[in-house]
Design a protein around this motif. Sequence first.
Motif, PDB file in Angstrom:
ATOM      1  N   ILE A   1       0.839  -1.208   0.000  1.00  0.00           N
ATOM      2  CA  ILE A   1       0.000   0.000   0.000  1.00  0.00           C
ATOM      3  C   ILE A   1       0.874   1.257   0.000  1.00  0.00           C
ATOM      4  N   HIS A   2       1.940   1.240   0.792  1.00  0.00           N
ATOM      5  CA  HIS A   2       2.825   2.396   0.938  1.00  0.00           C
ATOM      6  C   HIS A   2       3.674   2.617  -0.310  1.00  0.00           C
ATOM      7  N   GLY A   3       3.975   1.530  -1.018  1.00  0.00           N
ATOM      8  CA  GLY A   3       4.765   1.655  -2.246  1.00  0.00           C
ATOM      9  C   GLY A   3       6.184   1.147  -2.125  1.00  0.00           C
ATOM     10  N   HIS A   4       6.677   0.973  -0.921  1.00  0.00           N
ATOM     11  CA  HIS A   4       7.991   0.371  -0.725  1.00  0.00           C
ATOM     12  C   HIS A   4       8.117  -0.177   0.702  1.00  0.00           C
ATOM     13  N   LEU A   5       9.073  -1.080   0.845  1.00  0.00           N
ATOM     14  CA  LEU A   5       9.363  -1.597   2.183  1.00  0.00           C
ATOM     15  C   LEU A   5      10.448  -0.707   2.778  1.00  0.00           C
ATOM     16  N   CYS A   6      10.228  -0.202   3.984  1.00  0.00           N
ATOM     17  CA  CYS A   6      11.175   0.726   4.596  1.00  0.00           C
ATOM     18  C   CYS A   6      11.127   0.540   6.110  1.00  0.00           C
ATOM     19  N   PRO A   7      12.111   1.089   6.839  1.00  0.00           N
ATOM     20  CA  PRO A   7      12.093   0.958   8.300  1.00  0.00           C
ATOM     21  C   PRO A   7      10.772   1.467   8.908  1.00  0.00           C
ATOM     22  N   GLY A   8      10.209   2.504   8.307  1.00  0.00           N
ATOM     23  CA  GLY A   8       8.948   3.066   8.798  1.00  0.00           C
ATOM     24  C   GLY A   8       7.804   2.064   8.746  1.00  0.00           C
ATOM     25  N   GLN A   9       7.808   1.210   7.715  1.00  0.00           N
ATOM     26  CA  GLN A   9       6.750   0.197   7.628  1.00  0.00           C
ATOM     27  C   GLN A   9       6.897  -0.811   8.760  1.00  0.00           C
ATOM     28  N   VAL A  10       8.134  -1.215   9.016  1.00  0.00           N
ATOM     29  CA  VAL A  10       8.379  -2.197  10.082  1.00  0.00           C
ATOM     30  C   VAL A  10       7.964  -1.601  11.431  1.00  0.00           C
TER      31      VAL A  10
ATOM     32  N   ARG B   1       4.589  10.516   8.351  1.00  0.00           N
ATOM     33  CA  ARG B   1       5.788   9.881   7.784  1.00  0.00           C
ATOM     34  C   ARG B   1       5.431   8.473   7.339  1.00  0.00           C
ATOM     35  N   CYS B   2       6.431   7.750   6.841  1.00  0.00           N
ATOM     36  CA  CYS B   2       6.210   6.392   6.338  1.00  0.00           C
ATOM     37  C   CYS B   2       5.363   5.543   7.292  1.00  0.00           C
ATOM     38  N   ALA B   3       5.695   5.584   8.583  1.00  0.00           N
ATOM     39  CA  ALA B   3       5.029   4.710   9.556  1.00  0.00           C
ATOM     40  C   ALA B   3       3.524   4.962   9.623  1.00  0.00           C
TER      41      ALA B   3
HETATM   42 ZN   LIG Z   1       8.577   4.474   3.419  1.00  0.00          ZN
END
Ligand SMILES: [Zn+2]
Length: 205
Positions: free
Chosen positions: A21-30, A64-66
């Motif tokens: 959904i976000h568009g990429h895997l990043c530390p914020g997703q985790v 932010r990403c999270a």
């Molecule tokens: Zn992100």
Amino acid sequence: MKTEEKTILDFDSLLEQSAEIHGHLCPGQVLGVKMSMLGLREVGISDPRGKDRKSIMVFVEMDRCATDAVQSVTGCSLGHRTMKFMDYGKMAATFLNLKTGKAVRVIAREDSRQKAKEYFPEIENKYEAQLEAYKIMSDGELFDVMEVHVKVKPEDMPGRPLRRIKCDSCGEYVQDLREVQRNGRVLCRPCADTGYYESVGQDIF
Ligand SMILES: [Zn+2]
Ligand SMILES: [Zn+2]
């Protein structure tokens, strides 16, 4: 029941969904996925997008990403009025069980960034190290949790707008009691104070 809960809030599948959904895997997703799982668990919500969807409200303190991960896991959104954006610039979110009133505020620990580097010293890219470390770090290493009390005003609850009223200055309509009374006039917030926009001339339509 236990196995069902496990499938609903399974870290790997939630992370996969939020990254998509976000568009990429990043530390914020985790971080966002873990923060949400922890918050939901603490307030007794096991199926936020299913049977508990009317019981949950979340207050995010960062854009932010999270934040996207919190939305993905909890199913809460601005459009449903179940996600409230508090512009504090903090990596924190509060999870509120509307049925029981129980609420917890989950804050990402500042020292988790340094610890992440220590987990994977061989990974040079700080971002990559964080991503991998956050996956395996414990909730206690990643977050502080405080029990809080949150009072939600009737005009901030999901459901039909409480009122629609016309601004005496611009003529636009304002709902949910966001109008301001000033010197006997009813004004929208941008007319009463300053808005984020300025008109640059004639209307296009
Ligand atoms: Zn992100
Ligand atoms: Zn106005």
